[in-house]
Scaffold this active site. Structure first.
Site, PDB file in Angstrom:
ATOM      1  N   TYR A 157       0.834  -1.185   0.000  1.00 52.50           N
ATOM      2  CA  TYR A 157       0.000   0.000   0.000  1.00 52.50           C
ATOM      3  C   TYR A 157       0.881   1.251   0.000  1.00 52.50           C
ATOM      4  CZ  TYR A 157      -4.071   2.817   0.528  1.00 52.50           C
ATOM      5  OH  TYR A 157      -5.028   3.758   0.305  1.00 52.50           O
ATOM      6  N   ARG A 163      -8.235  10.998  -8.148  1.00 56.59           N
ATOM      7  CA  ARG A 163      -7.346  11.697  -7.208  1.00 56.59           C
ATOM      8  C   ARG A 163      -6.601  10.646  -6.399  1.00 56.59           C
ATOM      9  NH1 ARG A 163      -6.805  13.129  -1.666  1.00 56.59           N
ATOM     10  NH2 ARG A 163      -7.641  11.050  -1.776  1.00 56.59           N
ATOM     11  N   LYS A 198      -5.855  -1.618  -0.832  1.00 56.33           N
ATOM     12  CA  LYS A 198      -6.669  -1.416   0.371  1.00 56.33           C
ATOM     13  C   LYS A 198      -7.325  -2.716   0.817  1.00 56.33           C
ATOM     14  CE  LYS A 198      -7.268   2.851   1.907  1.00 56.33           C
ATOM     15  NZ  LYS A 198      -7.948   4.070   2.291  1.00 56.33           N
ATOM     16  N   GLU A 257     -13.181   5.438  -2.673  1.00 61.81           N
ATOM     17  CA  GLU A 257     -11.760   5.685  -2.420  1.00 61.81           C
ATOM     18  C   GLU A 257     -11.142   6.573  -3.501  1.00 61.81           C
ATOM     19  OE1 GLU A 257     -10.226   4.417   0.268  1.00 61.81           O
ATOM     20  OE2 GLU A 257      -8.414   5.454  -0.348  1.00 61.81           O
ATOM     21  N   ASP A 258     -10.486   7.631  -3.070  1.00 63.43           N
ATOM     22  CA  ASP A 258      -9.705   8.483  -3.976  1.00 63.43           C
ATOM     23  C   ASP A 258     -10.504   9.055  -5.149  1.00 63.43           C
ATOM     24  OD1 ASP A 258      -7.615   8.241  -2.305  1.00 63.43           O
ATOM     25  OD2 ASP A 258      -6.317   7.081  -3.630  1.00 63.43           O
ATOM     26  N   ASP A 264     -13.478   6.588   2.861  1.00 68.02           N
ATOM     27  CA  ASP A 264     -12.353   6.527   3.789  1.00 68.02           C
ATOM     28  C   ASP A 264     -11.568   7.828   3.829  1.00 68.02           C
ATOM     29  OD1 ASP A 264     -10.762   5.051   5.657  1.00 68.02           O
ATOM     30  OD2 ASP A 264      -9.175   5.170   4.153  1.00 68.02           O
ATOM     31  N   ASP A 265     -11.470   8.512   2.694  1.00 60.25           N
ATOM     32  CA  ASP A 265     -10.679   9.755   2.678  1.00 60.25           C
ATOM     33  C   ASP A 265     -11.291  10.785   3.624  1.00 60.25           C
ATOM     34  OD1 ASP A 265      -9.023   8.788   0.521  1.00 60.25           O
ATOM     35  OD2 ASP A 265     -10.805   9.050  -0.716  1.00 60.25           O
ATOM     36  N   ASN A 311       0.700  15.078   3.683  1.00 59.55           N
ATOM     37  CA  ASN A 311       1.543  14.061   3.035  1.00 59.55           C
ATOM     38  C   ASN A 311       1.933  14.559   1.652  1.00 59.55           C
ATOM     39  OD1 ASN A 311       1.214  12.154   5.133  1.00 59.55           O
ATOM     40  ND2 ASN A 311      -0.755  11.538   4.293  1.00 59.55           N
TER      41      ASN A 311
HETATM   42  P1  NAI Z   1      -7.365  19.894  -0.403  1.00 62.61           P
HETATM   43  O1  NAI Z   1      -6.705  20.368  -1.633  1.00 62.61           O
HETATM   44  O2  NAI Z   1      -8.830  19.594  -0.410  1.00 62.61           O
HETATM   45  O3  NAI Z   1      -7.128  21.010   0.739  1.00 62.61           O
HETATM   46  C1  NAI Z   1      -5.969  21.760   0.906  1.00 62.61           C
HETATM   47  C2  NAI Z   1      -6.306  22.960   1.780  1.00 62.61           C
HETATM   48  O4  NAI Z   1      -5.109  23.668   2.096  1.00 62.61           O
HETATM   49  C3  NAI Z   1      -7.234  23.947   1.107  1.00 62.61           C
HETATM   50  O5  NAI Z   1      -8.173  24.430   2.038  1.00 62.61           O
HETATM   51  C4  NAI Z   1      -6.295  25.079   0.700  1.00 62.61           C
HETATM   52  O6  NAI Z   1      -6.926  26.370   0.638  1.00 62.61           O
HETATM   53  C5  NAI Z   1      -5.280  25.032   1.806  1.00 62.61           C
HETATM   54  N1  NAI Z   1      -4.026  25.627   1.382  1.00 62.61           N
HETATM   55  C6  NAI Z   1      -3.246  25.267   0.333  1.00 62.61           C
HETATM   56  N2  NAI Z   1      -2.194  26.095   0.226  1.00 62.61           N
HETATM   57  C7  NAI Z   1      -2.320  26.996   1.219  1.00 62.61           C
HETATM   58  C8  NAI Z   1      -1.550  28.125   1.627  1.00 62.61           C
HETATM   59  N3  NAI Z   1      -0.452  28.476   0.978  1.00 62.61           N
HETATM   60  N4  NAI Z   1      -1.965  28.826   2.699  1.00 62.61           N
HETATM   61  C9  NAI Z   1      -3.077  28.462   3.365  1.00 62.61           C
HETATM   62  N5  NAI Z   1      -3.841  27.420   3.023  1.00 62.61           N
HETATM   63  C10 NAI Z   1      -3.466  26.706   1.967  1.00 62.61           C
HETATM   64  O7  NAI Z   1      -6.536  18.649   0.095  1.00 62.61           O
HETATM   65  P2  NAI Z   1      -6.937  17.528   1.159  1.00 62.61           P
HETATM   66  O8  NAI Z   1      -7.462  16.339   0.480  1.00 62.61           O
HETATM   67  O9  NAI Z   1      -7.764  18.166   2.225  1.00 62.61           O
HETATM   68  O10 NAI Z   1      -5.507  17.129   1.743  1.00 62.61           O
HETATM   69  C11 NAI Z   1      -4.678  18.062   2.417  1.00 62.61           C
HETATM   70  C12 NAI Z   1      -3.429  17.363   2.951  1.00 62.61           C
HETATM   71  O11 NAI Z   1      -3.792  16.475   3.981  1.00 62.61           O
HETATM   72  C13 NAI Z   1      -2.678  16.525   1.913  1.00 62.61           C
HETATM   73  O12 NAI Z   1      -1.296  16.747   2.063  1.00 62.61           O
HETATM   74  C14 NAI Z   1      -3.011  15.123   2.283  1.00 62.61           C
HETATM   75  O13 NAI Z   1      -1.971  14.240   1.960  1.00 62.61           O
HETATM   76  C15 NAI Z   1      -3.160  15.230   3.776  1.00 62.61           C
HETATM   77  N6  NAI Z   1      -3.991  14.159   4.328  1.00 62.61           N
HETATM   78  C16 NAI Z   1      -3.495  13.403   5.352  1.00 62.61           C
HETATM   79  C17 NAI Z   1      -4.211  12.364   5.877  1.00 62.61           C
HETATM   80  C18 NAI Z   1      -3.664  11.577   7.017  1.00 62.61           C
HETATM   81  O14 NAI Z   1      -2.713  11.923   7.594  1.00 62.61           O
HETATM   82  N7  NAI Z   1      -4.255  10.461   7.391  1.00 62.61           N
HETATM   83  C19 NAI Z   1      -5.514  11.985   5.325  1.00 62.61           C
HETATM   84  C20 NAI Z   1      -6.000  12.887   4.300  1.00 62.61           C
HETATM   85  C21 NAI Z   1      -5.240  13.926   3.818  1.00 62.61           C
END
Ligand code: NAI
Length: 551
Positions: A87, A140, A158, A229-230, A252-253, A402
């Site tokens: 994974y 995605r 998964k 998923e994704d 799950d996301d 991430n």
């Molecule tokens: P998304 O694209 O939906 O959200 C990103 C957010 O960050 C948006 O609200 C955007 O406006 C904000 N953002 C981006 N650049 C910015 C900046 N320069 N200043 C202020 N705000 C800014 O993405 P999503 O799906 O919400 O994922 C976000 C992160 O969370 C990714 O890196 C993802 O890998 C991580 N993640 C981690 C998980 C875990 O640890 N289990 C699970 C899901 C996501």
């Protein structure tokens, strides 16, 4: 030969003398007869001889398609080493290279041009009985975007974890990719790309396709758990909202991420002695993951003792446009509940009222809990973290973006800037940190702690829906198994080696919650536990010939 070609029936060199005689296998196998353990040792040697991660992934996938019992035995023996190969993160490469490394069919492809016959396609499924489907449309995939049909690597990976950790029988899992085309130009121009060569279907045509798929699943496989998923941000939430009350389904996301962060937050509360209801939470990022996390934390606060309104007031979300507040016109529906009244914000927004920064928010609200889901590497810098630490005894800081290169901070810095006081969980894996003679293990908020156990719980309890309260029950039970509860210097989440055992406890809690809320038939908790344990499949070979039994 047919028997040897069935990955779930094949025992390879482990077919006994009696079985070889009875089933006509003499001559088709090398004469040495091995035990499963000996096979696993040989397979591990072969795995170790591979020179890069993609080769290791290909090796394990090929083993899965040849001898599934051995595949899971090997994974169980080397969980920590092999989970990242099957994974994340290595599966990402498996998806980008899907068409190039494709060998044997696994799971199902449902291409848009066959939209009129989805039910018939499902009738071709490899196994009649299915407990869990994981489906993607490949838009995605992890952090690597649109992979088209290559996204199937994710449901395959998964579901391997559903079996490895949750113990769902591999024969009762079904990975599916909905091939609605791809906007990945490289894939479209790659002569070897194996998906439908068409740009992505969107709008009403896309929604219609999804509803046809859901209808076909309901007709063919009623009661099967369907995990989304994704999917892209534009589709993930609307799909969940449309179908969550109609069938046994979850995303799950959105929900799995919320659950794992809630579990880590509950464990952190235990360390800091500040209950979740009393946390002031600043979330950097207001995207899909951030809102999902804020939602579940808020619901947990309400489940505690707070009113909806008071709970909402405890969150400050900051995105590209700065703090989410009532004067902003660019907010999405799901962000609106978190908008603080402008009058309240104006009191501390001095630099640029149209873009209230994270630093201003931290200074004004004295958060006890700072979460990063922004993809902005280094956003939690030294002045910000020192400011937070100057106001609270034990700052809880979760840089969750991430991959590692996008983490809002690295644990080593957080501990240095807070004098070793920060309570940390991350999105990506980080090694333990030594600070002033003490070792701080760093918990990784990986959804794998939740979804296989949630699946086991719904399957074993015969639940009809996946509700938010079942997901919170999963998170609370995981938190109860946090090593930090026994030892505040321990990690917030259990070690990977403990996952299968903890999954049983989570599954029981999920099933009990489903029963309590009328979403599953009632049993005693002992009966439920028995069913959970019985549902967990263990990779051992069947005996085909009675005389071959040793017992
Ligand atoms: P998304 O694209 O939906 O959200 C990103 C957010 O960050 C948006 O609200 C955007 O406006 C904000 N953002 C981006 N650049 C910015 C900046 N320069 N200043 C202020 N705000 C800014 O993405 P999503 O799906 O919400 O994922 C976000 C992160 O969370 C990714 O890196 C993802 O890998 C991580 N993640 C981690 C998980 C875990 O640890 N289990 C699970 C899901 C996501």
């Amino acid at each position: 030969m047919e028997l040897l070609a069935q990955p779930l029936l094949n025992k390879g060199t482990a077919f006994t003398e009696e079985e070889r005689t009875a089933l006509g296998l003499h001559g088709l196998l090398p004469p040495q007869i091995e035990t499963l353990e000996q096979q696993a040792t040989r397979a591990y040697d072969a795995f170790r001889r591979k020179t890069d991660d993609l080769e290791r992934h290909i090796y394990l996938r090929a083993l899965q398609d040849t001898n599934e019992v051995l595949f899971y035995r090997l994974l169980l023996d080397h969980m920590e080493e092999m989970m990242p190969v099957v994974y994340t993160p290595v599966v990402a490469q498996g998806c980008t290279e899907f068409s190039h490394i494709y060998r044997r069919p696994r799971g199902m492809f449902i291409p848009y041009p066959l939209r009129d016959s989805i039910r018939r396609l499902l009738q071709h499924r490899p196994n009649p009985e299915v407990d869990v489907i994981v489906v993607t449309d490949g838009e995605r995939i992890l952090g690597i975007g649109d992979q088209g049909v290559g996204g199937l690597g994710i449901p395959i990976g998964k579901l391997s974890l559903y079996t490895l950790i949750g113990g769902i029988h591999p024969q009762r899992t079904l990975p599916i990719v909905l091939d609605v085309g791809t906007n990945n130009v490289d894939a479209l121009h790659d002569p070897e790309y194996l998906g439908w060569r068409h740009e992505r279907i969107t709008g009403p045509a896309y929604d219609d396709f999804i509803s046809r798929f859901v209808l076909a699943v309901r007709q063919e496989l009623p009661g099967t758990l369907l995990q989304w998923e994704d999917f892209g941000a534009a589709h993930a939430r609307p799909i969940l909202d449309t179908y969550r009350d109609k069938l046994l389904t979850f995303n799950d996301d959105i929900q799995g991420t919320g659950a794992i962060v809630l579990a880590a937050a509950l464990a952190a509360s235990h360390v800091t002695h500040v209950p979740v209801e009393s946390q002031r939470v600043v979330v950097f990022g207001a995207g899909a993951a951030a809102v999902g996390v804020a939602d579940i934390l808020r619901e947990a606060m309400v489940e505690g003792s707070l009113s909806e309104e008071v709970a909402r007031d405890r969150f400050w979300l900051v995105n590209r446009g700065g703090l989410v507040h009532s004067n902003r016109e660019d907010l999405k529906d799901e962000q609106r509940p978190y908008a603080h009244p402008w009058e309240e914000v104006a009191a501390f927004a001095h630099v640029d009222p149209n873009r209230v920064s994270l630093a201003e928010v931290v200074k004004a609200v004295h958060p006890t809990f700072l979460i990063g889901l922004s993809t902005v590497a280094g956003a939690f810098d030294e002045p910000l973290v020192r400011e937070m630490a100057s106001q609270v005894e034990r700052p809880v800081i979760f840089p969750l973006s991430n991959p590692t290169s996008k983490s809002e901070a690295v644990p080593k810095d957080l501990l240095a800037w807070t004098g070793g006081k920060a309570v940390i969980a991350t999105g990506s894996p980080f090694p333990p940190v030594r600070y002033e003679g003490e070792t701080h293990p760093i918990a990784q908020c990986n959804n794998v702690y939740i979804f296989p156990a949630l699946g086991l719980g719904t399957v074993a309890s015969k639940a009809r829906r996946v509700t938010d309260s079942m997901i919170r029950a999963a998170a609370r039970t995981l938190a109860e198994h946090s090593p930090a509860i026994r030892d505040p210097t321990g990690p917030l989440l259990p070690p990977v080696s403990d996952l299968r055992r903890v999954a049983v406890e989570i599954a029981v809690a999920v099933g009990l919650e489903a029963q309590r809320t009328g979403h599953a038939p009632m049993t005693t908790s002992e009966e439920l536990r028995e069913r959970v344990v019985k549902t967990q499949w263990v990779p051992t070979y069947p005996h085909y010939v009675e005389a071959a039994r040793e017992d």
